[in-house]
Write a protein that holds these residues in place. Structure first.
Motif, PDB file in Angstrom:
ATOM      1  N   THR A 116      -1.152  -7.519  -5.668  1.00 14.35           N
ATOM      2  CA  THR A 116      -1.951  -6.328  -5.409  1.00 14.35           C
ATOM      3  C   THR A 116      -2.347  -5.664  -6.705  1.00 14.35           C
ATOM      4  O   THR A 116      -1.828  -5.964  -7.772  1.00 14.35           O
ATOM      5  N   SER A 160       0.832  -1.205   0.000  1.00 15.99           N
ATOM      6  CA  SER A 160       0.000   0.000   0.000  1.00 15.99           C
ATOM      7  C   SER A 160       0.862   1.248   0.000  1.00 15.99           C
ATOM      8  O   SER A 160       0.587   2.219  -0.713  1.00 15.99           O
ATOM      9  N   TYR A 167      -7.257  -1.789  -3.268  1.00 12.35           N
ATOM     10  CA  TYR A 167      -6.679  -3.102  -3.030  1.00 12.35           C
ATOM     11  C   TYR A 167      -7.801  -4.129  -2.947  1.00 12.35           C
ATOM     12  O   TYR A 167      -8.744  -3.983  -2.187  1.00 12.35           O
TER      13      TYR A 167
END
Length: 155
Positions: free
Chosen positions: A143, A100, A150
């Motif tokens: 991802t 992330s 996500y």
């Protein structure tokens, strides 16, 4: 109905046999609740052999010990599996967090490169490409691309 009630009362209040007498006469053996001449009093608790009871208890105690061992082994196995699940969850969470972060960095670098002009545009595009490569190296298999939400690991 009254006969049944009377019969059940007589049975309920009849005195139990407290002693058993063994009588032998003319080679025949008889048992009764009254003594006979030369009769012997039998204790029924002594006539039951204690060895079969002890022999019966031994396999039961072995079975209990085996059951306890199996139960302890099952608990250790479940605890080990639970620990492995927790470790895997921590690793997955750390990987998702890192991906992330890389995705945000890549998106920010791309946005900055799109707005940059002149000499800084070349540097910004280079920085965006490097961020995208770092993201691809770490997270390309599990991802979404930067800027997208996500979804989770591919199944």
């Amino acid at each position: 109905m009254q006969r049944l009630l009377l019969l059940s009362l007589l049975i309920a209040f009849s005195p139990p046999a407290l002693a058993v007498y063994k009588c032998e006469a003319d080679g025949k053996v008889g048992y009764g609740d009254t003594p006979c001449p030369g009769g012997k009093t039998l204790d029924l608790r002594e006539t039951v052999s204690s060895t079969p009871a002890a022999a019966a208890k031994q396999p039961v105690s072995r079975d209990k010990a085996e059951l306890k061992r199996i139960d302890n082994e099952r608990r250790r196995h479940e605890a080990r599996e639970e620990q492995e699940r927790k470790t895997a969850a921590r690793i997955l969470y750390a990987r998702q967090k890192k991906c992330s972060s890389l995705a945000l960095r890549t998106k920010a670098a791309g946005d900055h490169a799109a707005l940059a002009a002149g000499k800084s545009a070349d540097k910004s595009r280079l920085k965006a490409r490097r961020a995208a490569r770092a993201f691809d190296a770490e997270c390309s298999n599990d991802t979404a691309r930067p800027g997208m939400s996500y979804i989770g690991p591919r199944q």
